[in-house]
Write a protein that holds these residues in place. Structure first.
Motif, PDB file in Angstrom:
ATOM      1  N   VAL A  26      -4.602  45.081  22.748  1.00 33.63           N
ATOM      2  CA  VAL A  26      -5.157  46.284  23.034  1.00 33.63           C
ATOM      3  C   VAL A  26      -5.296  47.467  22.011  1.00 33.63           C
ATOM      4  CG1 VAL A  26      -4.251  48.331  24.481  1.00 33.63           C
ATOM      5  CG2 VAL A  26      -3.780  45.883  24.999  1.00 33.63           C
ATOM      6  N   TYR A  33      -2.871  53.131  21.063  1.00 33.59           N
ATOM      7  CA  TYR A  33      -1.663  52.304  21.462  1.00 33.59           C
ATOM      8  C   TYR A  33      -1.047  51.522  20.412  1.00 33.59           C
ATOM      9  CZ  TYR A  33       0.800  48.682  24.054  1.00 33.59           C
ATOM     10  OH  TYR A  33       1.884  47.934  24.576  1.00 33.59           O
ATOM     11  N   PRO A  35       2.544  48.997  20.143  1.00 38.80           N
ATOM     12  CA  PRO A  35       3.789  48.699  20.575  1.00 38.80           C
ATOM     13  C   PRO A  35       5.192  49.207  19.785  1.00 38.80           C
ATOM     14  CG  PRO A  35       2.397  46.796  20.178  1.00 38.80           C
ATOM     15  CD  PRO A  35       1.650  48.026  20.161  1.00 38.80           C
ATOM     16  N   CYS A  59      -0.045  48.401  28.066  1.00 38.49           N
ATOM     17  CA  CYS A  59       0.365  46.632  27.606  1.00 38.49           C
ATOM     18  C   CYS A  59      -0.109  45.876  28.837  1.00 38.49           C
ATOM     19  CB  CYS A  59       1.822  46.607  27.589  1.00 38.49           C
ATOM     20  SG  CYS A  59       2.546  44.928  27.507  1.00 38.49           S
ATOM     21  N   LEU A  60      -0.612  44.538  28.298  1.00 33.69           N
ATOM     22  CA  LEU A  60      -1.127  43.579  29.322  1.00 33.69           C
ATOM     23  C   LEU A  60       0.067  42.388  29.484  1.00 33.69           C
ATOM     24  CD1 LEU A  60      -4.504  42.823  27.228  1.00 33.69           C
ATOM     25  CD2 LEU A  60      -4.388  44.183  29.190  1.00 33.69           C
ATOM     26  N   SER A  61       1.033  42.707  29.004  1.00 32.84           N
ATOM     27  CA  SER A  61       2.109  41.822  29.063  1.00 32.84           C
ATOM     28  C   SER A  61       1.659  40.398  28.783  1.00 32.84           C
ATOM     29  CB  SER A  61       3.020  41.748  30.416  1.00 32.84           C
ATOM     30  OG  SER A  61       2.065  41.663  31.368  1.00 32.84           O
ATOM     31  N   CYS A  62       0.849  40.123  27.620  1.00 30.05           N
ATOM     32  CA  CYS A  62       0.267  38.941  27.277  1.00 30.05           C
ATOM     33  C   CYS A  62       1.129  38.297  26.407  1.00 30.05           C
ATOM     34  CB  CYS A  62      -1.148  39.381  26.591  1.00 30.05           C
ATOM     35  SG  CYS A  62      -0.904  39.845  24.991  1.00 30.05           S
ATOM     36  N   MET A  63       2.145  38.638  25.858  1.00 26.12           N
ATOM     37  CA  MET A  63       3.248  38.051  24.921  1.00 26.12           C
ATOM     38  C   MET A  63       2.686  37.757  23.548  1.00 26.12           C
ATOM     39  SD  MET A  63       5.218  34.654  26.504  1.00 26.12           S
ATOM     40  CE  MET A  63       7.135  34.999  26.571  1.00 26.12           C
ATOM     41  N   MET A  64       1.830  38.091  23.316  1.00 23.99           N
ATOM     42  CA  MET A  64       1.088  37.837  22.284  1.00 23.99           C
ATOM     43  C   MET A  64       1.932  38.177  20.870  1.00 23.99           C
ATOM     44  SD  MET A  64      -1.904  36.420  21.163  1.00 23.99           S
ATOM     45  CE  MET A  64      -3.667  36.946  20.677  1.00 23.99           C
ATOM     46  N   CYS A  65       2.660  39.387  21.065  1.00 31.54           N
ATOM     47  CA  CYS A  65       3.422  40.148  19.900  1.00 31.54           C
ATOM     48  C   CYS A  65       4.690  39.559  20.041  1.00 31.54           C
ATOM     49  CB  CYS A  65       3.315  41.763  20.302  1.00 31.54           C
ATOM     50  SG  CYS A  65       4.058  41.937  22.015  1.00 31.54           S
ATOM     51  N   TYR A  75       9.574  42.199  23.976  1.00 31.76           N
ATOM     52  CA  TYR A  75       8.670  43.344  24.279  1.00 31.76           C
ATOM     53  C   TYR A  75       8.156  43.259  25.699  1.00 31.76           C
ATOM     54  CZ  TYR A  75       5.547  47.113  24.103  1.00 31.76           C
ATOM     55  OH  TYR A  75       4.927  48.334  24.130  1.00 31.76           O
ATOM     56  N   ILE A  76       7.952  42.422  26.288  1.00 31.99           N
ATOM     57  CA  ILE A  76       7.277  42.103  27.736  1.00 31.99           C
ATOM     58  C   ILE A  76       8.395  42.471  28.689  1.00 31.99           C
ATOM     59  CG2 ILE A  76       5.546  40.698  27.278  1.00 31.99           C
ATOM     60  CD1 ILE A  76       7.143  38.430  28.358  1.00 31.99           C
TER      61      ILE A  76
END
Ligand code: SF4
Ligand code: SF4
Lengths: 380, 137
Positions: A26, A33, A35, A59-65, A75-76
């Motif tokens: 993002v 934006y 995180p 946040c896309l809650s994509c879990m990448m971070c 983070y998610i």
């Protein structure tokens, strides 16, 4: 309580290193934006002023971070819990489609509703009331109607799945009154809404008396595997994604498939990949079809990029840019078909290509893996 | 829940400002004995989200009044509304709530019946369908 969220997600361990922001898809498009900033801001002033920050909903809650964070901050989960508190304080993200899905879920969750959702079960599809297997169709019939102008053949996912199960000798049970698994409400902080949907499903699943539940939606699978047990305990049911089922079958049985002469690539859905670790099975399913030439995208597997929107929230121009770039990446592999294993990826990538400014040279057909595998079995 | 015989349906009518209903009224919301009228500047404001929300909140029936195709004051508002009404009807059918709870009148001008006749007929239809399962009394 914000302090509980900080404790639970270990946000106080944040080193302010910025690895999350550096990897976040993002931030790449939406420079406001970050995180890292959200975590730091919350830890520094846990009095709740982060709750009104609209970036909480980007946040896309994509879990990448999360896979990169040296401090192991969840983070998610942080996003999920903060959104719950934000919602309770009256702050919400931008709902796409006028929030129609929330109305649908609220109606579906009502126990007095008698849905009429099985029109897609044509006479050639074999289903049975006495089966060890249940196919959880989820929101597909609704998506199919709502996104009919995308021509994405969404309901074909369900039809192909029953066909595939039939091919392997399984006549699945299907439910007339199942409702959305509640994933999107859970991730947009509406815990009560989630529970009302989940309670209805849990009762139906328990009464169904089955050993296995097959899904074609990775979000549903994550919710069943990880979230339902937190609230309802172990249901004594094994939840499987259709690609797990197929890949197991094709390694134990010899099957004849029709060749499909196509160059394809594959989008790992966030929930199926980073959440559930199902990277290999979809590739085995694709690889089993003779004639298919499989091209991997540069960012694939753990590094795969999200399809741009999540939970029908905050779909904005940054989402579109993200989708355009991802589709360009898919096209640049030389593939003519982009396969995915999540109905929402299919919807988002089809929608992005409807844009009048979408560059013609990047146009690529998108399809769900099940429909292609079903074609290789002889089609519907 | 109400017995069918004394069931008084809750009906919401959405009407565009230009289609001839309640035009001289300043009130955006008008109460009629059998229904509540909500006036919009144009039926272009109608979306499946708005319509389903009305049912989620317990309406037994919803009517949308708009101008005939090609005669929208803003060119294409009613086109959008016609599409959204159809979509909502199919969603209601999937939900098992019956798409007939939603009626759209887009050639109201051309009909002799007038508002009362249309509404009487619709109220009757909704009575036959029974209360909205989500209705809380
Ligand atoms: S979960 Fe994904 S979208 Fe959300 S902050 Fe992390 S990388 Fe960015
Ligand atoms: S990667 Fe982890 S430690 Fe580093 S800034 Fe982000 S949340 Fe903090």
């Amino acid at each position: 309580m914000i302090t509980d969220i900080i404790k639970k997600t270990k946000a106080y361990f944040c080193l302010d290193c910025g690895k999350c922001t550096a990897i976040c898809p993002v931030t790449r498009y939406n420079r406001s934006y970050s995180p890292r900033k959200l975590v730091i801001k919350t830890v520094n002033s846990p009095d709740g002023n982060t709750l009104s920050d609209e970036r909480l909903w980007n946040c896309l809650s994509c879990m990448m971070c999360q896979l990169r964070c040296p401090s192991g901050i969840d983070y998610i989960e942080f996003t999920k819990l903060m959104r719950k508190d934000a919602r309770e304080s009256g702050f919400l993200g931008q709902s796409t489609h006028g929030n129609v899905f929330e109305s649908l879920w609220k109606i579906m969750a009502n126990t007095k509703i008698n849905q009429n959702r099985l029109n897609w079960v044509t006479s050639d599809l074999k289903v049975s009331d006495n089966s060890e297997y249940l196919y959880f169709v989820g929101c597909l019939p609704y998506f199919d109607q709502f996104f009919s102008d995308l021509n994405a053949q969404i309901i074909k996912i369900a039809q192909s799945t029953v066909k595939i199960l039939n091919f392997f000798g399984v006549e699945p049970k299907i439910l007339k009154d199942e409702c959305c698994c509640g994933h999107d409400l859970l991730w947009t902080g509406d815990l009560d809404g989630f529970k009302s949907l989940a309670e209805k499903n849990v009762k139906l699943l328990k009464d169904a008396n089955v050993k296995y539940v097959i899904t074609t939606c990775p979000e549903g699978l994550v919710t069943f595997r990880f979230d339902y047990p937190k609230f309802f305990g172990d249901l004594g049911i094994k939840f499987l994604h259709i690609t797990e089922f197929i890949s197991e079958k094709i390694t134990s049985e010899r099957i004849e498939l029709k060749p499909l002469n196509k160059k394809v690539t594959y989008q790992d859905p966030c929930r199926l990949g980073r959440y559930l670790g199902i990277y290999q099975q979809p590739r085995e399913v694709i690889g089993s079809i003779p004639g298919i030439e499989f091209k991997e995208m540069e960012r694939s597997g753990r590094k795969s990029v999200c399809c741009g929107t999540s939970c029908w929230t905050n779909c904005d121009r940054y989402s579109k840019l993200m989708q355009m770039d991802r589709l360009k990446e898919a096209k640049s592999t030389g593939a003519e078909l982009l396969l995915t294993a999540c109905p929402k990826c299919l919807i988002h990538f089809s929608c992005a290509q409807k844009d009048e400014n979408y560059p013609e040279e990047n146009r690529i057909k998108v399809a769900d893996l099940t429909t292609i595998f079903c074609e290789a079995l002889g089609g519907i | 829940m109400n017995q069918r015989s004394d069931f008084q349906p809750k009906i919401i009518a959405f009407a565009c400002h230009w289609c001839g209903i309640g035009r001289n009224e300043i009130n955006p919301v008008e109460e009629f004995p059998k229904f509540k009228l909500i006036k919009l500047l144009c039926t272009g404001r109608i979306s499946s989200a708005l319509l389903l929300k009305t049912f989620e909140k317990g309406a037994d029936g919803v009517v949308v009044f708009g101008c005939p195709e090609g005669k929208c004051h803003y060119n294409f508002g009613n086109k959008n509304a016609i599409k959204e009404c159809k979509l909502s009807q199919s969603m209601l059918d999937l939900l098992g709530m019956n798409g007939k709870r939603l009626r759209s009148e887009f050639d109201f001008f051309d009909q002799d019946g007038g508002l009362d006749e249309i509404m009487d007929e619709f109220v009757q239809n909704v009575k036959e369908l029974g209360p909205n399962p989500l209705r809380i009394d």
